[in-house]
Design an enzyme around this catalytic site. Structure first.
Site, PDB file in Angstrom:
ATOM      1  N   GLY A   1       2.935  -4.611   8.719  1.00 25.16           N
ATOM      2  CA  GLY A   1       2.752  -5.611   7.777  1.00 25.16           C
ATOM      3  C   GLY A   1       1.742  -6.011   8.000  1.00 25.16           C
ATOM      4  N   VAL A   2       0.718  -5.977   9.496  1.00 23.86           N
ATOM      5  CA  VAL A   2      -0.206  -6.575   9.863  1.00 23.86           C
ATOM      6  C   VAL A   2      -1.645  -6.464   9.020  1.00 23.86           C
ATOM      7  CG1 VAL A   2      -1.997  -6.507  12.503  1.00 23.86           C
ATOM      8  CG2 VAL A   2       0.875  -5.929  12.118  1.00 23.86           C
TER       9      VAL A   2
ATOM     10  N   CYS B   1       3.637  -3.395   4.053  1.00 22.02           N
ATOM     11  CA  CYS B   1       2.249  -1.669   4.816  1.00 22.02           C
ATOM     12  C   CYS B   1       3.103  -1.599   5.927  1.00 22.02           C
ATOM     13  CB  CYS B   1       0.755  -2.543   4.748  1.00 22.02           C
ATOM     14  SG  CYS B   1       0.587  -3.318   6.700  1.00 22.02           S
ATOM     15  N   GLY B   2       1.868  -0.734   6.187  1.00 21.03           N
ATOM     16  CA  GLY B   2       2.770   0.222   7.076  1.00 21.03           C
ATOM     17  C   GLY B   2       3.906  -0.547   8.580  1.00 21.03           C
TER      18      GLY B   2
ATOM     19  N   ASP C   1       0.633  -1.177   0.410  1.00 18.87           N
ATOM     20  CA  ASP C   1       0.228   0.130  -0.145  1.00 18.87           C
ATOM     21  C   ASP C   1       1.060   1.277  -0.034  1.00 18.87           C
ATOM     22  OD1 ASP C   1       0.910   0.099   2.450  1.00 18.87           O
ATOM     23  OD2 ASP C   1      -1.096   0.144   3.404  1.00 18.87           O
ATOM     24  N   HIS C   2       0.438   2.175   0.189  1.00 15.51           N
ATOM     25  CA  HIS C   2       0.982   4.150   0.039  1.00 15.51           C
ATOM     26  C   HIS C   2       2.495   3.878   1.273  1.00 15.51           C
ATOM     27  CE1 HIS C   2      -2.407   4.041   2.874  1.00 15.51           C
ATOM     28  NE2 HIS C   2      -1.595   5.052   3.369  1.00 15.51           N
TER      29      HIS C   2
ATOM     30  N   ARG D   1       5.262 -34.035  11.832  1.00 20.61           N
ATOM     31  CA  ARG D   1       3.724 -32.840  12.193  1.00 20.61           C
ATOM     32  C   ARG D   1       3.824 -32.155  11.968  1.00 20.61           C
ATOM     33  NH1 ARG D   1       8.022 -29.611  15.799  1.00 20.61           N
ATOM     34  NH2 ARG D   1      10.002 -29.993  14.269  1.00 20.61           N
TER      35      ARG D   1
ATOM     36  N   HIS E   1       9.012 -24.016   9.159  1.00 21.63           N
ATOM     37  CA  HIS E   1       7.848 -24.526   9.800  1.00 21.63           C
ATOM     38  C   HIS E   1       6.484 -24.569   9.554  1.00 21.63           C
ATOM     39  CE1 HIS E   1       9.639 -26.141  13.720  1.00 21.63           C
ATOM     40  NE2 HIS E   1      10.949 -26.080  12.884  1.00 21.63           N
ATOM     41  N   ASN E   2       6.338 -23.371   8.849  1.00 20.87           N
ATOM     42  CA  ASN E   2       4.604 -23.168   7.886  1.00 20.87           C
ATOM     43  C   ASN E   2       4.455 -23.203   6.931  1.00 20.87           C
ATOM     44  OD1 ASN E   2       4.873 -21.325  10.840  1.00 20.87           O
ATOM     45  ND2 ASN E   2       3.449 -22.766  11.594  1.00 20.87           N
TER      46      ASN E   2
END
Length: 159
Positions: free
Chosen positions: A69-70, A66-67, A9-10, A134, A99-100
């Protein structure tokens, strides 16, 4: 060579430009999904563009900025098949893949500096999913959550 989609984003525009420049210098195949200025835009649009590039098979992984990252991580994770992680350190950027099986790295353009951002990008790109039983079991459970709790979101109308 890995193909990448990068979007922001900006608030993440400046970092996106820096990351794209470094990726191209390192000979990565980069698709710039926008934005193309610091004019205010909505981050979900760019998370959608990067997610679509991955799901469409046009690229292997994505990077969003973004600002904090969230926001971009939140939006990208709403797309089935996208696993985005917001990272603010090298260990997390690498571990998220190992791991993910994360396919999108979300960066904080207003918080993380250029040098650290590049080190996180390198860790993300050089990491491979460990594929241990796992870890696969846990990702399967995440996928079940996606389908089990898929419901209509009830938000107030915009405006």
């Amino acid at each position: 060579m890995m193909r990448l989609a990068v979007g922001s984003d900006h608030a993440g525009y400046e970092m996106k430009q820096q990351v794209i420049g470094r990726l191209r210098e390192a000979d990565y195949d980069v698709t710039d999904c926008g934005t193309h200025s610091t004019e205010s835009v909505d981050y979900p649009d760019y998370a959608a563009a990067v997610g679509a590039a991955i799901l469409g098979g046009h690229v292997d992984r994505g990077i969003l900025v973004c600002g904090t990252g969230v926001g971009v991580a939140l939006a990208a994770n709403k797309i089935t098949g996208i696993r985005a992680a917001q990272a603010s350190d090298i260990f997390t950027a690498r571990q998220a893949v190992e791991h993910n099986d994360v396919n999108v790295l979300a960066l904080a353009g207003k918080i993380v500096g250029e040098v650290l951002a590049w080190e996180m990008v390198k860790a993300f790109l050089n990491a491979e999913f460990a594929g241990e039983e796992r870890l696969v079991r846990r990702l399967h459970k995440v996928a079940l959550l996606e389908s089990e709790y898929a419901t209509e979101t009830r938000l107030p109308p915009p405006g």
